[in-house]
Design a protein around this motif. Structure first.
Motif, PDB file in Angstrom:
ATOM      1  N   GLN A  93       0.825  -1.200   0.000  1.00 44.36           N
ATOM      2  CA  GLN A  93       0.000   0.000   0.000  1.00 44.36           C
ATOM      3  C   GLN A  93       0.864   1.257   0.000  1.00 44.36           C
ATOM      4  O   GLN A  93       0.574   2.224  -0.714  1.00 44.36           O
ATOM      5  CB  GLN A  93      -0.929  -0.014   1.211  1.00 44.36           C
ATOM      6  N   GLN A  94       1.927   1.248   0.815  1.00 50.19           N
ATOM      7  CA  GLN A  94       2.823   2.402   0.859  1.00 50.19           C
ATOM      8  C   GLN A  94       3.487   2.638  -0.495  1.00 50.19           C
ATOM      9  O   GLN A  94       3.595   3.782  -0.947  1.00 50.19           O
ATOM     10  CB  GLN A  94       3.883   2.198   1.938  1.00 50.19           C
ATOM     11  N   TYR A  97       0.870   4.262  -2.909  1.00 50.03           N
ATOM     12  CA  TYR A  97       0.656   5.696  -2.685  1.00 50.03           C
ATOM     13  C   TYR A  97       1.873   6.511  -3.092  1.00 50.03           C
ATOM     14  O   TYR A  97       1.745   7.633  -3.599  1.00 50.03           O
ATOM     15  CB  TYR A  97       0.301   5.957  -1.221  1.00 50.03           C
ATOM     16  N   LYS A 102       1.058  10.360  -3.503  1.00 50.35           N
ATOM     17  CA  LYS A 102       0.203  10.756  -2.382  1.00 50.35           C
ATOM     18  C   LYS A 102       0.715  10.148  -1.086  1.00 50.35           C
ATOM     19  O   LYS A 102       1.433   9.155  -1.084  1.00 50.35           O
ATOM     20  CB  LYS A 102      -1.245  10.326  -2.628  1.00 50.35           C
ATOM     21  N   PRO A 104       0.199   8.041   2.225  1.00 49.21           N
ATOM     22  CA  PRO A 104      -0.712   6.984   2.700  1.00 49.21           C
ATOM     23  C   PRO A 104      -1.630   7.518   3.783  1.00 49.21           C
ATOM     24  O   PRO A 104      -1.189   8.267   4.659  1.00 49.21           O
ATOM     25  CB  PRO A 104       0.244   5.917   3.252  1.00 49.21           C
TER      26      PRO A 104
END
Length: 230
Positions: A93-94, A97, A102, A104
């Motif tokens: 996920q990191q 992003y 963006k 997280p």
């Protein structure tokens, strides 16, 4: 008494998603038949279908997404059974992003307000009846609550910050407490996003991902008195 070790492959069928065949991530259960899948897999599937991918039970003719719910217990089990799965998912996920430029969502301290909020009007809302830590270590969601119609009053502070794992029912109880001064009247409250009535078991993370189109602004939800009582 000696403990009996169980190989992971013997329980794989119970902790994997039949749609992607991988381990469950954001485990989401269909409330009508209790079959569980990865949230992203199930949402994509239900965009074109209204039946359970496993048993083919009709979930709902028109709004099957209103009958699915994040299964925190199952997800905790998966993370405990599969070594390093949670860490790998967080890193994935990191990286995602970072790739899109963006920050997280869970990297912002729970007590801070985003630039698109009004700090003087914001407050931290813990899910009612939860642990003392108020889930401040969870990923947080910024929400704007606006009254829809003339049957309920506007909240004095419409901007809140809350755990992404809180459900629509948590918000309904909060609004009932503020408007009616009685949390038990939460069933008198409807909550909508983009004019669509939200299911009581939807988590705010699910709503944010599947319903909210303005990703750079606070998740805006409308509340109203339950339609059957108008």
């Amino acid at each position: 008494m000696m403990e009996k070790k169980i190989r992971l492959k013997t329980v794989n069928e119970h902790i994997t998603c039949s749609l992607c065949t991988g381990y469950l991530i954001d485990a989401t259960t269909i409330t009508e038949c209790l079959h569980t899948f990865c949230k992203s897999c199930l949402v994509r599937y239900l965009e074109e279908n209204n039946t359970c991918p496993d048993c083919r039970l009709v979930i709902h003719q028109s709004y099957p997404l209103n009958y699915i719910s994040f299964d925190r217990t199952m997800q905790d089990i998966v993370y405990k059974l599969v070594p390093n799965l949670q860490e790998k998912e967080m890193k994935r996920q990191q990286d995602f992003y970072k790739k899109i430029g963006k920050v997280p969502p869970n990297s912002t301290p729970a007590g801070n307000c985003e630039e698109n909020q009004e700090p003087e009007k914001s407050q931290t809302l813990p899910p009612p009846d939860e642990d003392q830590d108020c889930h401040r270590s969870d990923e947080q969601v910024n929400i704007c609550l606006e009254c829809k119609g003339n049957h309920m009053k506007n909240l004095k502070r419409k901007y809140i910050r809350i755990s992404s794992q809180a459900t629509v029912t948590h918000l309904k109880k909060f609004i009932a407490l503020k408007v009616y001064h009685a949390r038990e009247r939460y069933k008198d409250v409807d909550i909508l996003c983009n004019e669509e009535l939200l299911g009581k078991d939807h988590t705010l993370k699910f709503v944010s991902v599947t319903r909210w189109r303005s990703k750079d602004a606070p998740l805006t939800l409308h509340y109203r008195q339950r339609m059957t009582e108008l």
